[in-house]
Design a protein around this motif. Structure first.
Motif, mmCIF file in Angstrom:
data_model
loop_
_atom_site.group_PDB
_atom_site.id
_atom_site.type_symbol
_atom_site.label_atom_id
_atom_site.label_comp_id
_atom_site.label_asym_id
_atom_site.label_seq_id
_atom_site.Cartn_x
_atom_site.Cartn_y
_atom_site.Cartn_z
ATOM 1 N N GLY A 71 0.289 0.170 -44.333
ATOM 2 C CA GLY A 71 0.023 1.516 -44.000
ATOM 3 C C GLY A 71 -1.008 2.277 -44.366
ATOM 4 N N GLY A 72 -0.569 2.558 -45.730
ATOM 5 C CA GLY A 72 -2.083 3.288 -46.026
ATOM 6 C C GLY A 72 -3.521 2.751 -45.577
ATOM 7 N N VAL A 73 -3.894 1.523 -45.484
ATOM 8 C CA VAL A 73 -5.354 1.576 -44.793
ATOM 9 C C VAL A 73 -5.531 1.833 -43.600
ATOM 10 N N VAL A 74 -3.885 1.296 -42.467
ATOM 11 C CA VAL A 74 -3.704 2.013 -41.348
ATOM 12 C C VAL A 74 -4.001 3.275 -41.153
ATOM 13 N N GLY A 75 -3.080 4.457 -41.670
ATOM 14 C CA GLY A 75 -2.786 5.518 -42.284
ATOM 15 C C GLY A 75 -3.898 6.865 -42.089
ATOM 16 N N ASN A 76 -5.477 5.736 -43.515
ATOM 17 C CA ASN A 76 -6.242 5.984 -42.963
ATOM 18 C C ASN A 76 -7.071 6.273 -42.439
ATOM 19 N N GLU A 77 -7.313 4.553 -41.894
ATOM 20 C CA GLU A 77 -8.383 4.753 -40.558
ATOM 21 C C GLU A 77 -7.662 5.505 -39.347
ATOM 22 N N VAL A 78 -7.182 5.176 -38.800
ATOM 23 C CA VAL A 78 -6.195 6.063 -37.844
ATOM 24 C C VAL A 78 -6.983 7.766 -38.011
ATOM 25 N N SER A 79 -6.757 8.251 -39.205
ATOM 26 C CA SER A 79 -7.053 9.872 -39.293
ATOM 27 C C SER A 79 -9.080 10.022 -39.075
ATOM 28 N N LYS A 80 -9.556 8.653 -40.027
ATOM 29 C CA LYS A 80 -10.759 9.340 -39.771
ATOM 30 C C LYS A 80 -11.006 9.521 -38.660
ATOM 31 N N LYS A 81 -10.587 8.369 -37.581
ATOM 32 C CA LYS A 81 -10.568 8.485 -35.996
ATOM 33 C C LYS A 81 -10.301 9.368 -34.967
ATOM 34 N N ARG A 82 -9.518 10.138 -35.789
ATOM 35 C CA ARG A 82 -8.344 11.472 -35.510
ATOM 36 C C ARG A 82 -9.328 12.506 -35.627
#
Length: 84
Positions: A71-82
């Protein structure tokens, strides 16, 4: 009158302490995110959600830890794209 409402019963004291503890933990958790960037906040939210889902699905601490990492990895990647 309900057992939860009476202060003299052991059950009432237990629930009162539980509710106060949860309120204190929620307050501390919310103030801890005040100075964080949106990327850090997204990572923490993802890790928390992953831990909850991993723990609920597997019923183990190991599942919660793996869910938190994912979940931490996914949250970090989503934030990068946003933030692009």
């Amino acid at each position: 009158m309900s057992n939860l409402a009476t202060s003299s019963s052991p059950n009432g004291a237990y629930w009162r302490v539980t509710v106060l503890s949860l309120a204190a933990a929620a307050t501390l958790a919310l103030t801890a995110c005040a100075g964080m960037s949106s990327r850090e906040t997204s990572t923490i939210v993802g890790a928390t959600a992953g831990a909850v889902v991993g723990g609920a699905v597997t019923g183990t601490t190991t599942g919660a830890a793996i869910g938190a990492a994912a979940g931490g990895v996914v949250g970090n990647e989503v934030s990068k794209k946003r933030n692009r």
